[in-house]
Design an enzyme around this catalytic site. Structure first.
Site, PDB file in Angstrom:
ATOM      1  N   LYS A   1       0.835  -1.206   0.000  1.00 58.43           N
ATOM      2  CA  LYS A   1       0.000   0.000   0.000  1.00 58.43           C
ATOM      3  C   LYS A   1       0.874   1.263   0.000  1.00 58.43           C
ATOM      4  O   LYS A   1       2.061   1.211   0.305  1.00 58.43           O
ATOM      5  CB  LYS A   1      -0.917  -0.002   1.229  1.00 58.43           C
TER       6      LYS A   1
HETATM    7  C1  LIG Z   1      -9.655  -1.939  -1.374  1.00 61.43           C
HETATM    8  C2  LIG Z   1      -9.105  -2.857  -0.338  1.00 61.43           C
HETATM    9  N1  LIG Z   1      -9.831  -3.125   0.761  1.00 61.43           N
HETATM   10  C3  LIG Z   1      -9.372  -3.934   1.727  1.00 61.43           C
HETATM   11  C4  LIG Z   1      -8.144  -4.522   1.642  1.00 61.43           C
HETATM   12  C5  LIG Z   1      -7.754  -5.492   2.708  1.00 61.43           C
HETATM   13  O1  LIG Z   1      -6.607  -5.151   3.372  1.00 61.43           O
HETATM   14  P1  LIG Z   1      -5.709  -6.286   4.085  1.00 61.43           P
HETATM   15  O2  LIG Z   1      -4.964  -6.995   3.010  1.00 61.43           O
HETATM   16  O3  LIG Z   1      -4.824  -5.517   4.987  1.00 61.43           O
HETATM   17  O4  LIG Z   1      -6.645  -7.187   4.827  1.00 61.43           O
HETATM   18  C6  LIG Z   1      -7.329  -4.243   0.529  1.00 61.43           C
HETATM   19  C7  LIG Z   1      -5.976  -4.773   0.340  1.00 61.43           C
HETATM   20  O5  LIG Z   1      -5.405  -5.667   0.618  1.00 61.43           O
HETATM   21  C8  LIG Z   1      -7.825  -3.402  -0.488  1.00 61.43           C
HETATM   22  O6  LIG Z   1      -7.109  -3.137  -1.576  1.00 61.43           O
END
Ligand SMILES: Cc1ncc(COP(=O)(O)O)c(C=O)c1O
Length: 367
Positions: free
Chosen positions: A186
């Protein structure tokens, strides 16, 4: 030339010493869960976002899940969500047993189309979850207006858009409570899993504080049925280092995108990112579209250029959601995006020569 789709090298080179010092500090302090590093980062990230509260959690999916739980959204409630998003936005709604109501995106910006939201609202609708996809802010004025009119909660999914803004207001500060992810790739990435919620509502912040920690404020006394999803001290210490560099990295991302825009302009078969009025784009991803996507991808890969597809299968056609009974053709814009989108390499530290090489290779494909 060899250009990976993703590279941490530029960022890591810049922060290496500070990250090592942060590790050493946490190691020596011998306090690894919910300590000063987490509360310092939460304060810094809340200040950065211009909100009252930030609550660090284990990852972005948990942040979305906890936001819905804090708002008491559950079985029988409907939640409006984009038909084209990373699966986590949908999964969070499933985790609280609420009903997913997909709405198609705008064909040019790939973000939730505010014009289609009202038609999806029913007496059971409780919330709208806009996702600032690829790093571009959604049309938050229209979304907040619709939510206000129908008395709905707004939960922003800001996982791809830290530091982004709509009409100068930061994303992650519009909704009643908002979620983000610090997954390593990110714009603000940890060195492992991490996430956070942002809100200016003290009551919601308090609820999430309990929910992320077994439903407990005082050890061994549990007020609600919570989960264990805490940002850990090490990741918080790393994120505090990296937060100071976020705006600089966003500037770099925007410059790389500008170079792509300029050099790829005029290829009639290639659709470049479009920006909605009032929206900022922080280019978590630079996504182009092509009807010859698979051949273009192969051509780039054969020339040493890494690419990504975000995302190849829309959520409604995933096996995990087969029980919802959706068919191909139900969300044609999401499906078209899945078939035509291609993400180009975009990493802070990328050189002008590398950008030129990517563009020249794309031009060669279309020549
Ligand atoms: C738009 C979006 N929402 C939620 C997530 C979930 O995040 P995590 O991977 O930290 O659970 C991500 C990325 O991984 C994402 O790109």
């Amino acid at each position: 030339m060899n250009i990976p789709f993703l590279s941490f090298t530029g960022q890591n080179n810049l922060v290496e010493e500070e990250i090592r010092a942060a590790f050493e500090r946490v190691f020596q302090n011998k306090w690894y869960i919910l300590g000063k590093e987490v509360s310092d980062f939460e304060k810094a990230y809340a200040t950065y976002n211009k909100v009252q509260h930030c609550i660090g959690v284990g990852n972005g999916l948990d942040a979305l899940h906890l936001a819905l739980k804090a708002l008491d959204i559950g079985e029988g409630d409907e939640v409006i969500v984009p038909s084209n998003t990373f699966i986590a936005t949908w999964l969070a709604i499933s985790q609280v047993k609420a009903t997913i109501v997909p709405v198609e995106p705008d064909r040019l910006t790939y973000n939730l189309d505010p014009h289609l939201i009202e038609a999806a609202i029913t007496p059971k609708t409780k919330a709208i979850m806009p996702v600032h996809l690829y790093g571009q802010a959604c049309q938050m004025d229209a979304i907040m207006q619709i939510a206000g009119k129908h008395n709905l909660f707004v939960i922003e999914d800001n996982a791809q858009a830290q530091g982004c803004a709509y009409n100068e207001q930061l994303t992650g500060s519009f909704g009643h409570i908002n979620a983000t992810s610090f997954y390593p790739t990110k714009n603000l990435g940890a060195y492992g899993d991490a996430g956070a919620l942002t809100t200016s509502d003290a009551n919601l912040a308090h609820k999430v504080n309990l929910l992320r920690n077994y439903g407990s404020e005082k050890k061994y006394y549990n007020e609600v049925i919570g989960l264990n999803s805490r940002l850990d001290e090490l990741q918080a210490a790393f994120l505090s280092v990296k937060l100071k560099y976020l705006n600089g990295w966003i500037d770099e991302r925007r410059k790389i995108a500008e170079a792509y825009d300029e050099q790829l302009d005029g290829i009639s078969e290639l659709i470049l990112p479009a920006i909605a009025s009032g929206a900022m784009h922080v280019y978590h991803l630079y996504v182009v579209r092509s009807s010859k996507r698979d051949a273009l991808e192969k051509h780039l890969n054969n020339h040493g250029i890494g690419t990504g597809i975000h995302y190849p299968v829309p959520a409604h056609l995933q096996k995990a959601y087969s029980h919802l009974g959706y068919q191909k053709g139900d969300f044609p814009i999401a499906e078209e995006l899945a078939e035509t989108c291609l993400s180009l390499p975009l990493n802070p530290g990328m050189s002008d020569e590398e950008i030129e090489y990517v563009c020249k290779t794309i031009k060669k494909f279309y020549a």
